[in-house]
Design an enzyme around this catalytic site. Structure first.
Site, PDB file in Angstrom:
ATOM      1  N   TYR A  56       0.821  -1.214   0.000  1.00  0.00           N
ATOM      2  CA  TYR A  56       0.000   0.000   0.000  1.00  0.00           C
ATOM      3  C   TYR A  56       0.855   1.264   0.000  1.00  0.00           C
ATOM      4  O   TYR A  56       0.460   2.283  -0.572  1.00  0.00           O
ATOM      5  CB  TYR A  56      -1.015  -0.026   1.158  1.00  0.00           C
ATOM      6  CG  TYR A  56      -2.199  -0.887   0.794  1.00  0.00           C
ATOM      7  CD1 TYR A  56      -3.244  -0.371   0.049  1.00  0.00           C
ATOM      8  CD2 TYR A  56      -2.230  -2.241   1.110  1.00  0.00           C
ATOM      9  CE1 TYR A  56      -4.305  -1.158  -0.348  1.00  0.00           C
ATOM     10  CE2 TYR A  56      -3.283  -3.044   0.718  1.00  0.00           C
ATOM     11  CZ  TYR A  56      -4.325  -2.494  -0.014  1.00  0.00           C
ATOM     12  OH  TYR A  56      -5.359  -3.277  -0.420  1.00  0.00           O
ATOM     13  N   GLN A  91     -15.725   3.343  -6.035  1.00  0.00           N
ATOM     14  CA  GLN A  91     -15.061   2.198  -5.405  1.00  0.00           C
ATOM     15  C   GLN A  91     -13.569   2.455  -5.355  1.00  0.00           C
ATOM     16  O   GLN A  91     -12.818   1.689  -4.766  1.00  0.00           O
ATOM     17  CB  GLN A  91     -15.310   0.933  -6.223  1.00  0.00           C
ATOM     18  CG  GLN A  91     -16.771   0.556  -6.327  1.00  0.00           C
ATOM     19  CD  GLN A  91     -16.964  -0.523  -7.390  1.00  0.00           C
ATOM     20  OE1 GLN A  91     -16.845  -1.707  -7.114  1.00  0.00           O
ATOM     21  NE2 GLN A  91     -17.267  -0.120  -8.599  1.00  0.00           N
ATOM     22  N   VAL A  93      -9.963   4.065  -4.547  1.00  0.00           N
ATOM     23  CA  VAL A  93      -9.330   4.608  -3.347  1.00  0.00           C
ATOM     24  C   VAL A  93      -8.345   5.713  -3.716  1.00  0.00           C
ATOM     25  O   VAL A  93      -7.693   6.280  -2.850  1.00  0.00           O
ATOM     26  CB  VAL A  93      -8.650   3.480  -2.537  1.00  0.00           C
ATOM     27  CG1 VAL A  93      -9.715   2.585  -1.905  1.00  0.00           C
ATOM     28  CG2 VAL A  93      -7.736   2.617  -3.400  1.00  0.00           C
ATOM     29  N   HIS A 109     -15.051   2.413  -0.577  1.00  0.00           N
ATOM     30  CA  HIS A 109     -13.973   1.476  -0.224  1.00  0.00           C
ATOM     31  C   HIS A 109     -12.782   2.172   0.433  1.00  0.00           C
ATOM     32  O   HIS A 109     -11.677   1.629   0.450  1.00  0.00           O
ATOM     33  CB  HIS A 109     -13.510   0.709  -1.472  1.00  0.00           C
ATOM     34  CG  HIS A 109     -14.537  -0.267  -1.977  1.00  0.00           C
ATOM     35  ND1 HIS A 109     -14.492  -0.834  -3.222  1.00  0.00           N
ATOM     36  CD2 HIS A 109     -15.642  -0.780  -1.377  1.00  0.00           C
ATOM     37  CE1 HIS A 109     -15.533  -1.654  -3.373  1.00  0.00           C
ATOM     38  NE2 HIS A 109     -16.241  -1.631  -2.267  1.00  0.00           N
ATOM     39  N   CYS A 136       0.293   7.116  15.590  1.00  0.00           N
ATOM     40  CA  CYS A 136      -0.960   7.807  15.269  1.00  0.00           C
ATOM     41  C   CYS A 136      -0.836   9.252  15.750  1.00  0.00           C
ATOM     42  O   CYS A 136      -0.434   9.489  16.896  1.00  0.00           O
ATOM     43  CB  CYS A 136      -2.117   7.110  15.983  1.00  0.00           C
ATOM     44  SG  CYS A 136      -3.658   8.054  16.014  1.00  0.00           S
ATOM     45  N   CYS A 139      -3.258   9.514  19.122  1.00  0.00           N
ATOM     46  CA  CYS A 139      -3.043   8.790  20.385  1.00  0.00           C
ATOM     47  C   CYS A 139      -1.617   8.270  20.535  1.00  0.00           C
ATOM     48  O   CYS A 139      -1.240   7.798  21.603  1.00  0.00           O
ATOM     49  CB  CYS A 139      -4.040   7.643  20.516  1.00  0.00           C
ATOM     50  SG  CYS A 139      -3.650   6.231  19.454  1.00  0.00           S
ATOM     51  N   THR A 176     -16.532  -0.246 -14.189  1.00  0.00           N
ATOM     52  CA  THR A 176     -16.465  -1.242 -13.115  1.00  0.00           C
ATOM     53  C   THR A 176     -16.908  -2.601 -13.662  1.00  0.00           C
ATOM     54  O   THR A 176     -17.814  -2.669 -14.494  1.00  0.00           O
ATOM     55  CB  THR A 176     -17.262  -0.797 -11.858  1.00  0.00           C
ATOM     56  OG1 THR A 176     -17.306  -1.867 -10.922  1.00  0.00           O
ATOM     57  CG2 THR A 176     -18.672  -0.370 -12.182  1.00  0.00           C
TER      58      THR A 176
HETATM   59  P1  NAD Z   1     -12.031  -4.039 -11.931  1.00  0.00           P
HETATM   60  O1  NAD Z   1     -10.564  -4.017 -12.122  1.00  0.00           O
HETATM   61  O2  NAD Z   1     -12.686  -5.271 -11.475  1.00  0.00           O
HETATM   62  O3  NAD Z   1     -12.715  -3.680 -13.325  1.00  0.00           O
HETATM   63  C1  NAD Z   1     -12.262  -2.623 -14.122  1.00  0.00           C
HETATM   64  C2  NAD Z   1     -13.317  -2.325 -15.176  1.00  0.00           C
HETATM   65  O4  NAD Z   1     -12.883  -1.170 -15.869  1.00  0.00           O
HETATM   66  C3  NAD Z   1     -13.525  -3.434 -16.218  1.00  0.00           C
HETATM   67  O5  NAD Z   1     -14.919  -3.610 -16.421  1.00  0.00           O
HETATM   68  C4  NAD Z   1     -12.877  -2.861 -17.481  1.00  0.00           C
HETATM   69  O6  NAD Z   1     -13.572  -3.243 -18.653  1.00  0.00           O
HETATM   70  C5  NAD Z   1     -13.037  -1.378 -17.255  1.00  0.00           C
HETATM   71  N1  NAD Z   1     -12.031  -0.552 -17.919  1.00  0.00           N
HETATM   72  C6  NAD Z   1     -10.708  -0.787 -18.065  1.00  0.00           C
HETATM   73  N2  NAD Z   1     -10.119   0.215 -18.724  1.00  0.00           N
HETATM   74  C7  NAD Z   1     -11.104   1.117 -18.997  1.00  0.00           C
HETATM   75  C8  NAD Z   1     -11.133   2.372 -19.670  1.00  0.00           C
HETATM   76  N3  NAD Z   1     -10.044   2.920 -20.188  1.00  0.00           N
HETATM   77  N4  NAD Z   1     -12.320   3.015 -19.768  1.00  0.00           N
HETATM   78  C9  NAD Z   1     -13.452   2.476 -19.258  1.00  0.00           C
HETATM   79  N5  NAD Z   1     -13.482   1.297 -18.604  1.00  0.00           N
HETATM   80  C10 NAD Z   1     -12.318   0.622 -18.483  1.00  0.00           C
HETATM   81  O7  NAD Z   1     -12.373  -2.816 -11.002  1.00  0.00           O
HETATM   82  P2  NAD Z   1     -13.651  -2.483 -10.093  1.00  0.00           P
HETATM   83  O8  NAD Z   1     -14.890  -2.962 -10.756  1.00  0.00           O
HETATM   84  O9  NAD Z   1     -13.535  -1.062  -9.708  1.00  0.00           O
HETATM   85  O10 NAD Z   1     -13.553  -3.376  -8.782  1.00  0.00           O
HETATM   86  C11 NAD Z   1     -12.406  -3.765  -8.151  1.00  0.00           C
HETATM   87  C12 NAD Z   1     -11.976  -3.099  -6.858  1.00  0.00           C
HETATM   88  O11 NAD Z   1     -10.700  -2.581  -7.160  1.00  0.00           O
HETATM   89  C13 NAD Z   1     -12.700  -1.937  -6.286  1.00  0.00           C
HETATM   90  O12 NAD Z   1     -13.164  -2.372  -5.091  1.00  0.00           O
HETATM   91  C14 NAD Z   1     -11.632  -0.843  -6.031  1.00  0.00           C
HETATM   92  O13 NAD Z   1     -11.664  -0.481  -4.669  1.00  0.00           O
HETATM   93  C15 NAD Z   1     -10.340  -1.505  -6.318  1.00  0.00           C
HETATM   94  N6  NAD Z   1      -9.347  -0.755  -7.113  1.00  0.00           N
HETATM   95  C16 NAD Z   1      -9.265   0.603  -7.088  1.00  0.00           C
HETATM   96  C17 NAD Z   1      -8.346   1.277  -7.888  1.00  0.00           C
HETATM   97  C18 NAD Z   1      -8.260   2.787  -7.828  1.00  0.00           C
HETATM   98  O14 NAD Z   1      -8.484   3.360  -6.774  1.00  0.00           O
HETATM   99  N7  NAD Z   1      -7.970   3.462  -8.947  1.00  0.00           N
HETATM  100  C19 NAD Z   1      -7.512   0.544  -8.743  1.00  0.00           C
HETATM  101  C20 NAD Z   1      -7.597  -0.870  -8.729  1.00  0.00           C
HETATM  102  C21 NAD Z   1      -8.535  -1.499  -7.909  1.00  0.00           C
END
Ligand code: NAD
Length: 233
Positions: A56, A91, A93, A109, A136, A139, A176
């Protein structure tokens, strides 16, 4: 688009892909060379906290180098201009919606740029590393973890999300995969509550058949085009 006043927008990793942030399921199911189960679960943190904190720390440093893309910019434009209710439930972060200028954003998330003290429950803005176990700020306990919701943990602010869905006329899902619940179920909830539903994605998501309409394309193209359409009435 008839009688649209209140809008709920769900965004996922796909909206940030063109900013250079990896999606979860690209790259053969690996997330920056790690299996998701090795880095994004409470069990992983218990088993190997150093690995998880370092992972992270790397992500936190990386997102600060990235910039919002035209899809984030377009949603920020919509947020500023829209007089009805609007909620961007993300979703993601990363903080690219906010850096583009959107303010009605809810991070279900959690956020990379927050640390959560598991001792006193305080959340603090955090841009540096956590692997060296800093205290922290409130605390002093060395019990900080990333303020992100891991698999198996409860997403944040679900009551607020459902309250917005109950009055929404339009639900839009952007970038998503429809694989992570409860977000993946929002389209069905929105439909049963009477909203129109629209999917904007590179490829059809798992729940694609639940949407009234799907527009395929990269977020930096389809999102600005849709926003122009909505603002033109
Ligand atoms: P996912 O990786 O499961 O799906 C990504 C989706 O984005 C897919 O459907 C794909 O077709 C689409 N995609 C890819 N490139 C694209 C583009 N250029 N334009 C439009 N669509 C595009 O991600 P998710 O559904 O968000 O779920 C996974 C989890 O991943 C979430 O809970 C999230 O918290 C976490 N996550 C977050 C980040 C971030 O903060 N940027 C990055 C990776 C994962």
């Amino acid at each position: 688009m008839p009688d649209i006043r209140n809008i709920v927008i769900l965004t996922g990793a796909g909206i940030s892909a063109e900013s250079g942030i990896d999606t979860f399921r690209g790259g053969g199911g690996l997330w920056e060379q790690h299996r998701v189960e090795d880095v994004a679960t409470p069990e992983a943190f218990e088993r190997d906290p150093n690995l998880v904190l370092r992972f992270y720390d790397m992500r936190r440093a990386a997102i600060q180098e990235k910039l919002p893309n035209p899809a984030h910019d377009a949603l920020a434009r919509l947020d500023r201009a829209w007089n009805g209710d609007l909620l961007i439930v993300t979703q993601n972060v990363d903080d690219l919606h906010e850096r583009a200028g959107a303010s009605r954003v809810l991070h279900m998330h959690g956020e990379h740029l927050n640390a959560w003290c598991t001792y006193c429950d305080e959340r603090s803005r955090w841009t540096g590393p956590l692997a060296d176990r800093p205290p922290c700020p409130r605390c002093g306990a060395r019990a900080l973890r990333p303020d992100v919701v891991w698999f198996g943990e409860m997403p944040y602010r679900m009551e607020e999300i459902y309250a917005a869905m109950r009055t929404a006329h339009l639900f839009v899902s952007i970038g998503t995969s429809g694989a992570v619940y409860p977000a993946a179920g929002f389209v069905r909830d929105a439909r049963s509550l009477g909203a129109q539903t629209l999917e904007l994605n590179l490829e059809r998501s798992q729940g694609s058949s639940w949407f009234d309409e799907t527009r395929l394309g990269s977020a930096s193209e389809v999102v600005p085009a849709w926003v122009e359409e909505v603002l033109a009435g």
